[in-house]
Design a protein around this motif. Structure first.
Motif, short mmCIF file in Angstrom:
data_model
loop_
_atom_site.label_atom_id
_atom_site.label_comp_id
_atom_site.label_asym_id
_atom_site.label_seq_id
_atom_site.Cartn_x
_atom_site.Cartn_y
_atom_site.Cartn_z
N ALA A 97 0.27 -1.12 0.04
CA ALA A 97 0.52 0.17 -0.14
C ALA A 97 1.13 1.24 -0.09
N ALA A 98 2.56 1.03 0.89
CA ALA A 98 3.18 2.32 0.91
C ALA A 98 3.33 2.38 -0.54
N ALA A 99 3.58 1.65 -0.93
CA ALA A 99 4.35 1.56 -2.62
C ALA A 99 3.68 2.29 -3.59
N LEU A 100 2.11 1.97 -3.40
CA LEU A 100 1.25 2.69 -4.07
C LEU A 100 1.05 4.08 -4.46
N GLY A 101 1.66 4.22 -2.71
CA GLY A 101 1.30 5.71 -2.84
C GLY A 101 -0.11 5.92 -2.04
N CYS A 102 -0.41 4.87 -1.16
CA CYS A 102 -1.82 5.11 -0.78
C CYS A 102 -1.69 6.64 0.41
N ARG A 103 -3.34 6.82 1.33
CA ARG A 103 -2.93 7.39 2.38
C ARG A 103 -3.33 5.93 3.09
N LYS A 104 -4.46 5.97 3.03
CA LYS A 104 -5.07 5.00 4.21
C LYS A 104 -4.80 3.64 3.92
N ALA A 105 -4.69 2.94 5.04
CA ALA A 105 -5.17 0.89 4.89
C ALA A 105 -6.14 0.59 5.70
N VAL A 106 -7.02 0.39 5.28
CA VAL A 106 -8.76 -1.04 6.02
C VAL A 106 -8.54 -1.65 6.36
N ILE A 107 -8.27 -2.28 7.60
CA ILE A 107 -8.37 -3.32 8.18
C ILE A 107 -9.63 -3.91 9.03
N HIS A 108 -9.80 -5.51 8.59
CA HIS A 108 -11.03 -5.48 9.30
C HIS A 108 -10.68 -5.96 10.87
N PRO A 109 -10.89 -5.73 11.67
CA PRO A 109 -10.03 -5.72 13.32
C PRO A 109 -10.67 -7.58 13.86
N SER A 110 -11.63 -8.21 12.70
CA SER A 110 -11.60 -10.38 12.81
C SER A 110 -11.93 -10.40 11.85
N GLY A 111 -12.60 -12.25 12.01
CA GLY A 111 -13.97 -12.15 10.57
C GLY A 111 -14.79 -12.96 11.45
N GLU A 112 -14.98 -14.11 10.63
CA GLU A 112 -16.74 -14.51 11.10
C GLU A 112 -16.90 -15.93 11.42
#
Length: 289
Positions: A97-112
């Motif tokens: 994501a950093a190599a792409l130049g994105c500003r944000k990375a979205v993460i899920h805090p868990s599965g289900e």
């Protein structure tokens, strides 16, 4: 609400070639979230995507970290081996994501699905993982954004989200508008809006997540837009909606880029957006079980 950049997630297998980027640009879509299947993350060509963004002026705003397969990729896992493997996987993709130049990375805090008896322990595991990943993301020039999730997932209400965000002050919130099933959007925003750093825009019926175009569900869009504006959110108005019609709604045709621009324009003017589809009757309901 003031007019802002309109963004669109690549979910639904949208074209990531130069042609696909040009379609975004030609149709007034100024920002993109990279969101692909778990396998497709391995095939992403960062140099090509950065070139496509530079050529077309489309901003690579955010990168949605993979959340499947749940059994092997869950930062809340009570199995320490799986939790650590999950952290390492996400670190590698944060570097991408950093190599792409994105500003944000979205993460899920868990599965289900999660066992309610394990919920408190999983919340602590997720917080330990988020603390590590928030620091790693910051070192790579990114901000990690924790997404609120539906059903039995962690982060299904304001209290859990605020608890997760306590793991590190650098964490932000990715507000998914169609994931709240146990409390109102207004209540959630009153408590959490100041932490929002990116959004996933879609509509639903409050029974389960649907990812419909705004106006096709029950969300009060003028209220949501006003509350986000008041809280100081200045990022893209980023839709997480596919072009193809999902099996939960009836539409006469697939969506087009023009539909997203029209929809956003109505919301920005403080209007309730006109629906393009009609929800189908007798849709499955989330029971909370």
């Amino acid at each position: 609400m003031k007019k802002r950049i309109i963004g669109l997630s690549t979910c639904g297998e949208k074209d990531l070639s130069l042609k696909g980027f040009q379609l975004y640009a030609d149709n007034g879509i100024g920002a993109m979230e990279i969101s692909v299947s778990a396998d497709a993350h391995k095939q992403l060509d960062c140099a090509a995507l950065r070139h496509n963004a530079a050529e077309t002026g489309v901003q690579l705003w955010s990168y949605h970290l993979p959340f499947e397969p749940f059994e092997a990729n869950d930062i809340s896992s009570l199995n320490e081996r799986i939790r650590r493997i999950s952290i390492d996987l996400q670190k590698g993709l944060l570097e991408k994501a950093a190599a792409l130049g994105c500003r944000k990375a979205v993460i899920h805090p868990s599965g289900e699905p999660l066992d309610e008896a394990e919920r408190a322990a999983r919340l602590e595991q997720a917080k330990k993982s988020l603390s590590v990943l928030a620091a790693f993301a910051a070192g790579a020039g990114l901000q990690l954004a924790v997404e609120n999730l539906p059903r039995t997932c962690l982060g299904r209400n304001a209290g859990e989200i605020l608890s997760l965000l306590q793991a590190d002050e650098r964490l932000g919130l990715c507000f998914d508008t169609n994931h709240l099933l146990g409390e109102s959007t207004e209540f959630f925003l009153h408590r959490c809006a100041s932490r929002i750093v990116t959004i996933h825009v879609s509509d639903y019926d409050y029974r389960n997540e649907r990812h419909w175009l705004p106006g096709e569900g029950k969300i009060d869009w003028p209220l949501v837009a006003c509350m986000l504006e008041t809280a100081g959110y200045r990022g893209p108005w980023l839709y997480e909606v596919g072009f193809e019609t999902p099996p939960t709604i009836a539409r006469d045709r697939a969506l087009t880029y023009a539909d997203f621009l029209r929809n956003a324009g109505e919301i920005f003017r403080g209007e309730a957006p006109a629906p393009l589809g009609t929800p189908l009757p007798n849709l499955p309901h989330w029971s909370g079980a």
